[in-house]
Write a protein that holds these residues in place. Structure first.
Motif, short mmCIF file in Angstrom:
data_model
loop_
_atom_site.label_atom_id
_atom_site.label_comp_id
_atom_site.label_asym_id
_atom_site.label_seq_id
_atom_site.Cartn_x
_atom_site.Cartn_y
_atom_site.Cartn_z
N GLU A 1 0.82 -1.22 0.00
CA GLU A 1 0.00 0.00 0.00
C GLU A 1 0.85 1.27 0.00
OE1 GLU A 1 -3.07 -0.87 -0.60
OE2 GLU A 1 -2.48 -2.96 -0.21
N ALA A 2 2.13 1.13 -0.27
CA ALA A 2 2.99 2.31 -0.28
C ALA A 2 2.84 3.13 -1.55
CB ALA A 2 4.45 1.90 -0.09
N ALA A 3 2.37 2.51 -2.62
CA ALA A 3 2.19 3.24 -3.87
C ALA A 3 1.07 2.59 -4.67
CB ALA A 3 3.49 3.22 -4.68
N TYR A 4 0.35 3.44 -5.40
CA TYR A 4 -0.74 2.94 -6.25
C TYR A 4 -0.51 3.35 -7.69
CZ TYR A 4 -3.01 2.22 -1.77
OH TYR A 4 -3.29 1.81 -0.49
N PHE A 5 -1.01 2.53 -8.59
CA PHE A 5 -0.88 2.82 -10.01
C PHE A 5 -2.23 2.61 -10.69
CE2 PHE A 5 3.15 1.59 -8.31
CZ PHE A 5 4.00 2.56 -8.81
N VAL A 6 -2.55 3.53 -11.58
CA VAL A 6 -3.77 3.40 -12.37
C VAL A 6 -3.43 2.58 -13.62
CG1 VAL A 6 -5.47 4.64 -13.79
CG2 VAL A 6 -4.73 5.57 -11.56
N ALA A 7 -4.24 1.57 -13.91
CA ALA A 7 -4.03 0.77 -15.12
C ALA A 7 -5.26 0.87 -16.00
CB ALA A 7 -3.78 -0.69 -14.73
N VAL A 8 -5.01 1.10 -17.28
CA VAL A 8 -6.11 1.23 -18.24
C VAL A 8 -5.85 0.29 -19.41
CG1 VAL A 8 -7.37 2.81 -19.78
CG2 VAL A 8 -6.42 3.66 -17.60
N ASP A 9 -6.86 -0.49 -19.76
CA ASP A 9 -6.75 -1.39 -20.89
C ASP A 9 -7.75 -0.95 -21.96
OD1 ASP A 9 -6.65 -3.47 -22.68
OD2 ASP A 9 -7.46 -4.98 -21.31
N LEU A 10 -7.23 -0.34 -23.01
CA LEU A 10 -8.08 0.06 -24.14
C LEU A 10 -8.35 -1.18 -24.98
CD1 LEU A 10 -6.56 3.38 -25.49
CD2 LEU A 10 -8.66 3.05 -24.21
N GLU A 11 -9.12 -2.06 -24.43
CA GLU A 11 -9.28 -3.38 -25.04
C GLU A 11 -9.91 -3.27 -26.42
OE1 GLU A 11 -12.44 -6.24 -25.09
OE2 GLU A 11 -11.84 -6.54 -22.99
N GLY A 12 -10.79 -2.30 -26.57
CA GLY A 12 -11.39 -2.13 -27.89
C GLY A 12 -12.90 -2.03 -27.76
N GLN A 13 -13.51 -3.09 -27.27
CA GLN A 13 -14.96 -3.04 -27.10
C GLN A 13 -15.34 -2.25 -25.86
OE1 GLN A 13 -15.60 -7.42 -27.52
NE2 GLN A 13 -16.86 -6.76 -29.25
N ARG A 14 -14.39 -2.22 -24.91
CA ARG A 14 -14.61 -1.44 -23.69
C ARG A 14 -13.27 -0.94 -23.18
NH1 ARG A 14 -15.45 -6.63 -23.03
NH2 ARG A 14 -17.63 -6.36 -23.54
N ILE A 15 -13.34 0.04 -22.29
CA ILE A 15 -12.12 0.43 -21.59
C ILE A 15 -12.20 -0.20 -20.20
CG2 ILE A 15 -10.59 2.33 -20.95
CD1 ILE A 15 -12.16 4.23 -22.55
N ARG A 16 -11.12 -0.82 -19.80
CA ARG A 16 -11.09 -1.42 -18.47
C ARG A 16 -10.12 -0.62 -17.61
NH1 ARG A 16 -9.45 -6.49 -18.05
NH2 ARG A 16 -11.18 -7.16 -16.74
N PHE A 17 -10.55 -0.35 -16.39
CA PHE A 17 -9.74 0.45 -15.46
C PHE A 17 -9.46 -0.36 -14.21
CE2 PHE A 17 -10.63 4.46 -17.57
CZ PHE A 17 -11.86 4.24 -18.17
N ALA A 18 -8.28 -0.16 -13.64
CA ALA A 18 -8.02 -0.75 -12.32
C ALA A 18 -7.08 0.15 -11.55
CB ALA A 18 -7.42 -2.14 -12.46
N LEU A 19 -7.30 0.21 -10.25
CA LEU A 19 -6.29 0.79 -9.38
C LEU A 19 -5.54 -0.38 -8.78
CD1 LEU A 19 -5.43 3.65 -8.19
CD2 LEU A 19 -6.29 2.66 -6.06
N MET A 20 -4.23 -0.39 -9.02
CA MET A 20 -3.42 -1.52 -8.56
C MET A 20 -2.48 -1.03 -7.46
SD MET A 20 -4.20 -3.74 -11.12
CE MET A 20 -3.02 -4.71 -12.01
N ASN A 21 -2.24 -1.89 -6.49
CA ASN A 21 -1.24 -1.52 -5.48
C ASN A 21 0.15 -1.86 -6.01
OD1 ASN A 21 -0.83 -4.25 -5.11
ND2 ASN A 21 -1.94 -4.36 -3.17
N SER A 22 1.14 -1.66 -5.15
CA SER A 22 2.51 -1.76 -5.66
C SER A 22 3.01 -3.19 -5.83
CB SER A 22 3.47 -0.96 -4.78
OG SER A 22 3.50 -1.52 -3.50
N VAL A 23 2.17 -4.19 -5.56
CA VAL A 23 2.59 -5.56 -5.87
C VAL A 23 1.70 -6.15 -6.97
CG1 VAL A 23 3.63 -5.99 -3.63
CG2 VAL A 23 1.22 -6.59 -3.99
#
Lengths: 409, 409
Positions: free
Chosen positions: A73-95
């Protein structure tokens, strides 16, 4: 106090990201840094709370070895997958664990609405408290198709042609007041490769092939640990190699007998429908998982089309294996859901068409990362790129201990 | 005087090796060094006679730009090509020109006699005067097959199995009083790639495929300027990919329809003899150049076997091109002598089986280096490795001016 080189921190954090629980000796071995530098940097990272000591391992001699991991939980990263049919979003922790996720449908064939992208990111961030919010370091985006030197995205399957992605990201970030969030981009093949190398079955492999099949088929190639790009960023575009020269089936590209016409998910369904004794029916009501299920129930037509696809994939892979001598081949995308059927067939076909010296010991696996593969890759991208940026590295190593202590209470 | 970093010398000598005549501005651009460092190092190299100023170019503004090149006679390298049927030797100067050459036949199927190797090198060196002798920096050896971690060479086509090459080189060097000559080794595919990249048609290309055909067929792959090795050093072993699944022809490897059974020189000859109306005759009396000559004279059988080979090669290359997106493909080895016949056919076949985005602008060429290809590669290896070794770098940069001045008189 001796100065701590940024490079030591980078090297150590990378090892911890990839291996989760590691001992000091493993860090020294993997980074190649000298023990004093590692101890020095590790003391700093422990003090900041970026790294945690999670236990002791009793070694053979009875002496205990400390085990470390990243403070998730020391750092977070936003991940976005422009898959095509939809955009997928996730907030990921540092592991690389998903903390929150969100999806947004896209209109097929319409130019991408970049506002949706920032709305989705904002929805993710809304879940965070102020302290967590301050620890969001960067965002990674995995995109399909080709990004040209002018930052324009072309993804033929999605009918996106020279869409000015970079310019739009810049403009809309200002509009949504997110200019402060660094965004890194990577083609989906590379995101997938990084996901498998960091968190999936390619861990520890330096040379591998990741075949993914969805609407199309492509291969993510990595050699000496690095994704292969090619002259015009088109390495891995194997969907249209001729795999069945005698075939009459015309591909969307205009050629005949392309790998995709035989082995992509939509074409497996198409072949099943065409061969089906009930006569042609609407292919759109069927999913690839339905065909796999029918094959498991010994439906002869389903078995035949799956076998034909597996043979085509095995043949294509045997060429790639002979050319590049990888230690692992991973099947990903839609086809991974049929791994019980496909893997033995693909493996047999590779064995038939490949020199034993090249296929002996070669691992052939299905991806276990599922739909999260590219999200995990995008987070890995953001992590890696943040390490490389001195300001972001500093943010990743800023004091996180208070929160950790609070959480431990 | 400011210290001259070895790295500056390395970078500058590399640029001069690859481009022959270069201006100061080109050296700065290519090395990425700062102008002051380049001027400083260049002054040193000019003073030593390692580099010569060969003239001035009038630039657009009328201002003259100095042109530099390597003093060709400032350093010599021994190149050895363990081709298989014979050992080929050359003494090369520092710009990759052959000064002396020598060949020594080998007994097919016998273990390699490493004494012959040193006898051949001694013959080369016998031509040199004492001053030249003192400027021989290192030797490069291009070897076929695979060298394992224990330094044992296995080359199936030559019936060499786990031949202790490294140990033999060490022992026999002592015997022949050549322990002072550093020897560097490289697989033949890499030597070929380096030769084409440094001195042949792959100059300036970062991603390419070098298909060579002799007794067998292999591809030397380079990506981002570096040869691809693979997990077990077997990248490029494409001779036994299945190219004609319906073929009845059995390959030496036990499979059917391998690329080699259709397209290697010996198999082109075999097919010609088998199809020949005069009935089977001794294939050993024919060379591949005879088949090409018959094809040029419109002999239908010769045309047919050459076309079949070209189609097989084109198909194999189309797979490799789709996977790796190179900017150049080079045909080398025996087949280069039939480039007038093969290139158009191969190019057409690549066009048929490859997406236009991958084949547009792709260069398809025949190697112009001929039999010297691997010798030039071995010399390039010795040059490159000598740069990396501080003592050898010093030797390469030792005063050579006296000789140059004498030669200029």
């Amino acid at each position: 106090m001796r100065k701590i080189a940024d490079q030591w921190l980078r090297d150590i954090l990378l090892v911890l990201y990839q291996h989760r629980n590691v001992t000091r000796a493993e860090i020294i071995a993997d980074t190649g840094l000298n023990p004093a530098s590692v101890s020095h940097a590790l003391r700093f990272l422990l003090g900041q709370g970026t790294v945690l000591k999670v236990g002791d391992l009793a070694s053979d001699g009875g002496r205990k070895r400390e085990v470390f991991n990243l403070n998730a939980e020391a750092a977070y990263f936003v991940a976005v997958d422009l898959e095509g049919q939809r955009i997928r979003f996730a907030l990921m922790n540092s592991v690389g664990d998903v903390r929150y996720r969100w999806e947004e449908d896209l209109e097929r064939g319409e130019p991408l609405d970049v506002n949706k992208l920032f709305v989705g990111v904002a929805k993710l961030l809304r879940n965070l408290d102020a302290r967590q919010h301050s620890r969001v370091v960067a965002a990674g985006i995995s995109y399909p198709g080709l990004l040209d030197a002018q930052g324009r995205l072309t993804a033929v399957n999605l009918a996106w042609r020279k869409f000015p992605l970079l310019a739009e990201l810049r403009a809309k970030a200002r509009l949504h007041k997110m200019s402060g969030l660094p965004i890194f981009l990577e083609p989906d093949r590379h995101s997938s490769v990084f996901a498998e190398r960091w968190l999936g079955c390619a861990k520890g492999h330096q040379n591998g092939l990741l075949l993914f099949s969805e609407r199309g088929i492509g291969i993510g190639v990595f050699l000496d640990g690095k994704p292969v790009v090619g002259w015009r960023n088109m390495a891995g575009e194997i969907g249209h190699i001729t795999i069945d020269p005698d075939s009459e089936e015309q591909c969307g590209c205009g050629k005949r007998g392309c790998l995709e016409t035989v082995a992509s998910s939509s074409n497996i369904i198409r072949q099943y429908v065409a061969e089906s004794p009930q006569g042609p029916r609407d292919a759109s009501s069927l999913r690839i998982t339905d065909i796999f299920e029918k094959a498991r129930q010994k439906d002869a037509i389903a078995l035949a089309v799956v076998e034909r696809a597996a043979k085509a994939i095995g043949m294509a892979l045997s060429h790639a294996i002979s050319l590049l001598n990888p230690s692992i081949v991973i099947l990903a995308g839609d086809l991974a859901s049929g791994e019980d059927l496909l893997l033995p067939l693909v493996e047999k076909e590779i064995g038939r068409h490949t020199l034993a010296d090249l296929s002996d010991g070669l691992q052939i696996k299905a991806s276990g990362l599922g739909l999260d593969m590219r999200l995990k890759g995008a987070a890995a991208l953001a992590f890696r790129q943040s390490l490389a940026d001195p300001a972001l590295l500093k943010k990743m190593c800023s004091p996180a201990l208070a929160r950790h202590k609070a959480a431990a209470v």
